[in-house]
Design a protein around this motif. Structure first.
Motif, PDB file in Angstrom:
ATOM      1  N   GLY A   8       0.769  -1.233   0.000  1.00 33.57           N
ATOM      2  CA  GLY A   8       0.000   0.000   0.000  1.00 33.57           C
ATOM      3  C   GLY A   8       0.800   1.281   0.000  1.00 33.57           C
ATOM      4  N   GLN A   9       2.131   1.163   0.017  1.00 33.60           N
ATOM      5  CA  GLN A   9       2.977   2.350   0.049  1.00 33.60           C
ATOM      6  C   GLN A   9       3.810   2.443  -1.225  1.00 33.60           C
ATOM      7  OE1 GLN A   9       2.847   4.678   2.511  1.00 33.60           O
ATOM      8  NE2 GLN A   9       1.148   3.416   3.286  1.00 33.60           N
ATOM      9  N   PRO A  10       3.940   3.661  -1.822  1.00 31.95           N
ATOM     10  CA  PRO A  10       4.778   3.808  -3.012  1.00 31.95           C
ATOM     11  C   PRO A  10       6.222   3.418  -2.720  1.00 31.95           C
ATOM     12  CG  PRO A  10       3.455   5.777  -2.622  1.00 31.95           C
ATOM     13  CD  PRO A  10       3.331   4.933  -1.396  1.00 31.95           C
ATOM     14  N   CYS A  11       6.826   2.747  -3.662  1.00 35.18           N
ATOM     15  CA  CYS A  11       8.206   2.296  -3.492  1.00 35.18           C
ATOM     16  C   CYS A  11       8.936   2.491  -4.807  1.00 35.18           C
ATOM     17  CB  CYS A  11       8.239   0.833  -3.060  1.00 35.18           C
ATOM     18  SG  CYS A  11       9.887   0.230  -2.603  1.00 35.18           S
ATOM     19  N   ARG A  12      10.128   3.001  -4.734  1.00 38.94           N
ATOM     20  CA  ARG A  12      10.990   3.166  -5.918  1.00 38.94           C
ATOM     21  C   ARG A  12      12.357   2.594  -5.584  1.00 38.94           C
ATOM     22  NH1 ARG A  12      11.933   8.442  -9.685  1.00 38.94           N
ATOM     23  NH2 ARG A  12       9.983   7.627 -10.506  1.00 38.94           N
ATOM     24  N   SER A  13      12.862   1.747  -6.472  1.00 37.66           N
ATOM     25  CA  SER A  13      14.154   1.124  -6.212  1.00 37.66           C
ATOM     26  C   SER A  13      14.844   0.815  -7.530  1.00 37.66           C
ATOM     27  CB  SER A  13      13.972  -0.166  -5.407  1.00 37.66           C
ATOM     28  OG  SER A  13      15.216  -0.732  -5.074  1.00 37.66           O
ATOM     29  N   ASP A  14      16.143   0.829  -7.500  1.00 41.62           N
ATOM     30  CA  ASP A  14      16.936   0.468  -8.666  1.00 41.62           C
ATOM     31  C   ASP A  14      17.463  -0.944  -8.479  1.00 41.62           C
ATOM     32  OD1 ASP A  14      18.054   0.697 -11.113  1.00 41.62           O
ATOM     33  OD2 ASP A  14      19.655   2.076 -10.540  1.00 41.62           O
ATOM     34  N   ALA A  15      17.691  -1.656  -9.578  1.00 41.08           N
ATOM     35  CA  ALA A  15      18.180  -3.026  -9.486  1.00 41.08           C
ATOM     36  C   ALA A  15      18.789  -3.439 -10.816  1.00 41.08           C
ATOM     37  CB  ALA A  15      17.042  -3.982  -9.121  1.00 41.08           C
ATOM     38  N   VAL A  16      19.768  -4.345 -10.763  1.00 39.02           N
ATOM     39  CA  VAL A  16      20.345  -4.895 -11.980  1.00 39.02           C
ATOM     40  C   VAL A  16      19.325  -5.833 -12.611  1.00 39.02           C
ATOM     41  CG1 VAL A  16      22.720  -4.644 -11.199  1.00 39.02           C
ATOM     42  CG2 VAL A  16      21.472  -6.738 -10.660  1.00 39.02           C
ATOM     43  N   PRO A  17      19.462  -6.148 -13.916  1.00 36.02           N
ATOM     44  CA  PRO A  17      18.407  -6.896 -14.619  1.00 36.02           C
ATOM     45  C   PRO A  17      18.048  -8.236 -13.991  1.00 36.02           C
ATOM     46  CG  PRO A  17      19.974  -5.991 -16.186  1.00 36.02           C
ATOM     47  CD  PRO A  17      20.537  -5.736 -14.835  1.00 36.02           C
ATOM     48  N   GLU A  18      19.050  -8.955 -13.449  1.00 33.68           N
ATOM     49  CA  GLU A  18      18.787 -10.310 -12.958  1.00 33.68           C
ATOM     50  C   GLU A  18      18.266 -10.357 -11.528  1.00 33.68           C
ATOM     51  OE1 GLU A  18      23.090  -9.251 -12.458  1.00 33.68           O
ATOM     52  OE2 GLU A  18      21.688  -9.296 -14.145  1.00 33.68           O
ATOM     53  N   THR A  19      18.002  -9.224 -10.916  1.00 37.60           N
ATOM     54  CA  THR A  19      17.488  -9.194  -9.545  1.00 37.60           C
ATOM     55  C   THR A  19      16.099  -9.824  -9.473  1.00 37.60           C
ATOM     56  OG1 THR A  19      18.685  -7.144  -9.122  1.00 37.60           O
ATOM     57  CG2 THR A  19      16.939  -7.703  -7.578  1.00 37.60           C
ATOM     58  N   SER A  20      15.883 -10.663  -8.469  1.00 37.47           N
ATOM     59  CA  SER A  20      14.562 -11.251  -8.242  1.00 37.47           C
ATOM     60  C   SER A  20      13.785 -10.394  -7.246  1.00 37.47           C
ATOM     61  CB  SER A  20      14.692 -12.673  -7.706  1.00 37.47           C
ATOM     62  OG  SER A  20      15.219 -12.659  -6.387  1.00 37.47           O
ATOM     63  N   VAL A  21      12.478 -10.616  -7.191  1.00 40.03           N
ATOM     64  CA  VAL A  21      11.656  -9.927  -6.195  1.00 40.03           C
ATOM     65  C   VAL A  21      12.142 -10.267  -4.793  1.00 40.03           C
ATOM     66  CG1 VAL A  21       9.329  -9.794  -5.200  1.00 40.03           C
ATOM     67  CG2 VAL A  21       9.636  -9.762  -7.691  1.00 40.03           C
ATOM     68  N   LEU A  22      12.529 -11.514  -4.580  1.00 39.80           N
ATOM     69  CA  LEU A  22      13.010 -11.927  -3.257  1.00 39.80           C
ATOM     70  C   LEU A  22      14.264 -11.159  -2.861  1.00 39.80           C
ATOM     71  CD1 LEU A  22      12.694 -13.875  -0.855  1.00 39.80           C
ATOM     72  CD2 LEU A  22      14.141 -15.490  -2.106  1.00 39.80           C
ATOM     73  N   GLU A  23      15.212 -11.027  -3.783  1.00 39.13           N
ATOM     74  CA  GLU A  23      16.436 -10.270  -3.491  1.00 39.13           C
ATOM     75  C   GLU A  23      16.110  -8.811  -3.213  1.00 39.13           C
ATOM     76  OE1 GLU A  23      20.049 -12.206  -6.001  1.00 39.13           O
ATOM     77  OE2 GLU A  23      18.352 -11.482  -7.189  1.00 39.13           O
ATOM     78  N   LEU A  24      15.215  -8.246  -3.997  1.00 37.97           N
ATOM     79  CA  LEU A  24      14.841  -6.846  -3.794  1.00 37.97           C
ATOM     80  C   LEU A  24      14.248  -6.645  -2.399  1.00 37.97           C
ATOM     81  CD1 LEU A  24      14.569  -4.056  -5.299  1.00 37.97           C
ATOM     82  CD2 LEU A  24      12.199  -4.720  -5.727  1.00 37.97           C
ATOM     83  N   LEU A  25      13.366  -7.552  -2.011  1.00 38.76           N
ATOM     84  CA  LEU A  25      12.723  -7.428  -0.706  1.00 38.76           C
ATOM     85  C   LEU A  25      13.723  -7.572   0.437  1.00 38.76           C
ATOM     86  CD1 LEU A  25       9.432  -9.485  -1.236  1.00 38.76           C
ATOM     87  CD2 LEU A  25       9.586  -7.031  -0.793  1.00 38.76           C
ATOM     88  N   ARG A  26      14.482  -8.640   0.437  1.00 37.47           N
ATOM     89  CA  ARG A  26      15.317  -8.959   1.581  1.00 37.47           C
ATOM     90  C   ARG A  26      16.597  -8.126   1.640  1.00 37.47           C
ATOM     91  NH1 ARG A  26      14.055 -13.365   4.497  1.00 37.47           N
ATOM     92  NH2 ARG A  26      16.222 -13.514   5.205  1.00 37.47           N
ATOM     93  N   GLU A  27      17.248  -7.963   0.497  1.00 34.82           N
ATOM     94  CA  GLU A  27      18.573  -7.352   0.501  1.00 34.82           C
ATOM     95  C   GLU A  27      18.551  -5.848   0.289  1.00 34.82           C
ATOM     96  OE1 GLU A  27      21.125  -9.473  -2.175  1.00 34.82           O
ATOM     97  OE2 GLU A  27      20.468 -11.442  -1.441  1.00 34.82           O
ATOM     98  N   THR A  28      17.572  -5.348  -0.457  1.00 36.72           N
ATOM     99  CA  THR A  28      17.515  -3.908  -0.737  1.00 36.72           C
ATOM    100  C   THR A  28      16.545  -3.189   0.192  1.00 36.72           C
ATOM    101  OG1 THR A  28      18.038  -4.328  -3.071  1.00 36.72           O
ATOM    102  CG2 THR A  28      17.113  -2.175  -2.521  1.00 36.72           C
ATOM    103  N   LEU A  29      15.371  -3.766   0.370  1.00 32.99           N
ATOM    104  CA  LEU A  29      14.332  -3.088   1.138  1.00 32.99           C
ATOM    105  C   LEU A  29      14.263  -3.538   2.590  1.00 32.99           C
ATOM    106  CD1 LEU A  29      11.512  -3.166  -1.562  1.00 32.99           C
ATOM    107  CD2 LEU A  29      13.155  -1.334  -1.095  1.00 32.99           C
ATOM    108  N   GLY A  30      14.984  -4.578   2.959  1.00 36.10           N
ATOM    109  CA  GLY A  30      14.996  -5.045   4.343  1.00 36.10           C
ATOM    110  C   GLY A  30      13.696  -5.660   4.804  1.00 36.10           C
ATOM    111  N   ALA A  31      12.853  -6.109   3.868  1.00 33.77           N
ATOM    112  CA  ALA A  31      11.593  -6.773   4.207  1.00 33.77           C
ATOM    113  C   ALA A  31      11.854  -8.274   4.251  1.00 33.77           C
ATOM    114  CB  ALA A  31      10.514  -6.434   3.181  1.00 33.77           C
TER     115      ALA A  31
END
Length: 485
Positions: A8-31
């Motif tokens: 429910g909250q806007p989120c903006r993040s950068d990532a290399v092409p092969e990044t997975s949703v799981l990596e984005l959540l755990r390693e970048t966003l700390g979720a």
């Protein structure tokens, strides 16, 4: 840059092409509520819900394996994770039911199970329907648990409607929330064209780019082999590749051109109506999370010798429509597979659509898959058989197998042995003998060459018994249905 809504909250993040949703959540966003189990889309511990507008513009959520979903595919989408469900001390019905039914012990798999239950709960809100054993197995078949056994989890699924409807308030407003999607540059590493013309332009500028739709196989190169992708072209947003068009061909046949980005879940109603054997196979093709993301076009383009759908399409006489910067062309699926993981696709060319013929009068299709597990497993051998019975003899016989060669392949010698013959012992004995000229299978972890030869012959014998059974008034099955309840 990825612009999306996270719980429910806007989120903006950068990532290399092969990044997975799981990596984005755990390693970048700390979720870290979403867990990594297998990193290959098998266990469901990383299950999340992805919301996108349906045909009527209403936001609909589907379950997905975060470990093999490209992070960039979240662009302009709504992502829900286990952290977003509770409102303070008020649990979502999926969570409350799991607590009440003691559906969790170690808790590692629990977030994924809760998210599968969340998507099931959302589906029930939009289209209430009985929670049959088949529906429950479809919803939870992609979530593994080694602690509780599955009965308390099943009990939780059946009792969600007995708990207060404590849905997050932002869910109801989510459909009205628009993200400000960042338009990638023409030379971005992850490209998301939205039209066929734009796709052709991307293919022209990056002919060696990797194409992705469901990513259920391609992303394993990243999670298992640590591959890096210079350029990726996402075809899931291309309007023309998401269409199912009913057409009549010049040769008198009719059928459907199925866009290469149409998911298995979207295809299921069409198969339910016209090809029940093909629809039945989908129940055993991966998990619900995989079927929500995977596509028929991707399964064909992947050219795996043990892909589930190519043998069926070969048996039905399907065709392909290919697109490139030079234009479009068509070819029979029989001419597409050349060698192991080699196809007739030229550099800078992609599959636009697959033609699924309408069943002909009197045509029968049988599809049988052999695998170590009933659900969420890859084939050891798969047989797909299409034929007509005319005046007591077999006509238009097409027999195709997966797992028997370096490519999905028709058993042409066996077809000749049956064409124009009565379906008796002698004809099928000749067909089984002919298989030795059609295939020289290899041995691997899924089965030995001997096992595969014997299994393929036994599937032909099962076909003979099924035909004989159909000529009697007995309702008994020749063999237990693989998805029996």
């Amino acid at each position: 840059m990825i612009d999306f809504m996270l719980n429910g909250q806007p989120c903006r993040s950068d990532a290399v092409p092969e990044t997975s949703v799981l990596e984005l959540l755990r390693e970048t966003l700390g979720a870290t509520g979403t867990k990594e189990g297998c990193a290959s889309g098998d266990c469901g511990a990383c299950t999340v819900a992805i919301g996108e507008p349906g045909p009527n513009g209403e936001l609909r959520y589907h379950s997905a394996n975060a470990c093999i979903t490209p992070a960039h595919q979240l662009n302009d989408r709504h992502l829900v994770t286990v952290e977003g469900l509770a409102q303070g001390e008020q649990l979502h019905p999926a969570q409350a039911a799991m607590v009440a039914c003691h559906g969790s012990q170690c808790g590692f798999c629990t977030p994924g199970i809760v998210m599968s239950l969340f998507t099931l709960h959302e589906q029930q809100r939009h289209a209430p329907a009985p929670l049959t054993p088949q529906r429950l197995e479809a919803a939870l078949g992609g979530n593994l648990c080694r602690c509780t056994g599955y009965r308390p989890i099943r009990d939780a699924a059946l009792s969600m409607d007995q708990h207060p409807e404590n849905r997050p308030l932002w869910l109801d407003a989510a459909a009205e929330t628009k993200t400000e999607a960042h338009a990638p540059s023409a030379d971005a590493a992850f490209l998301q064209p939205t039209t066929l013309a734009a796709l052709s332009d991307c293919l022209k500028r990056h002919p060696k780019a990797r194409l992705v739709a469901g990513a259920t196989d391609l992303w394993l190169e990243s999670t298992q082999r640590l591959a890096r992708f210079e350029h990726v072209i996402d075809v899931t947003r291309v309007t023309e590749l998401n269409e199912i068009d009913e057409v009549a061909l010049e040769d008198g046949r009719s059928g459907w051109w199925i866009g290469a980005a149409v998911t298995y879940s979207r295809l299921e109603p069409l198969l339910d109506e016209h090809y029940d054997a093909f629809a039945h196979l989908l129940h055993r093709l991966g998990s619900q999370q995989v079927r929500n993301r995977g596509t028929l076009g991707g399964n064909v383009a992947n050219a795996s010798p043990i892909g589930d759908t190519p043998p069926v399409l070969l048996a039905l006489g399907s065709r392909l429509r290919l697109v490139s910067p030079e234009g479009e062309r068509e070819l029979p699926l029989d001419d597409f597979f050349l060698d192991y993981k080699r196809t007739a696709l030229r550099e800078g060319e992609a599959i636009r659509a697959i033609f699924l013929p309408r069943p002909e009068a009197g045509q029968t299709l049988k599809v049988w898959k052999l695998s170590k597990r009933r659900e969420d497993d890859i084939s050891a051998v798969l047989g797909a058989f299409a034929y007509r019975l005319e005046n007591g003899v077999m006509r238009d016989v097409r027999l195709a197998f997966g797992g028997m060669a370096a490519i999905p392949k028709r058993a042409t010698n066996a077809e000749v042995a049956l064409e124009g013959k009565a379906p008796d012992l002698a004809a099928f004995h000749a067909a089984r003998e002919a298989l030795s000229n059609d295939f020289q299978p290899m041995s691997d972890v899924r089965g030995s060459a001997h096992y595969r030869r014997l299994s393929a012959a036994n599937l032909l014998e099962r076909l003979r018994l099924s035909i004989a059974q159909a000529e009697t008034d007995s309702s008994r099955e020749v063999m237990l249905h693989a998805y029996a309840h």
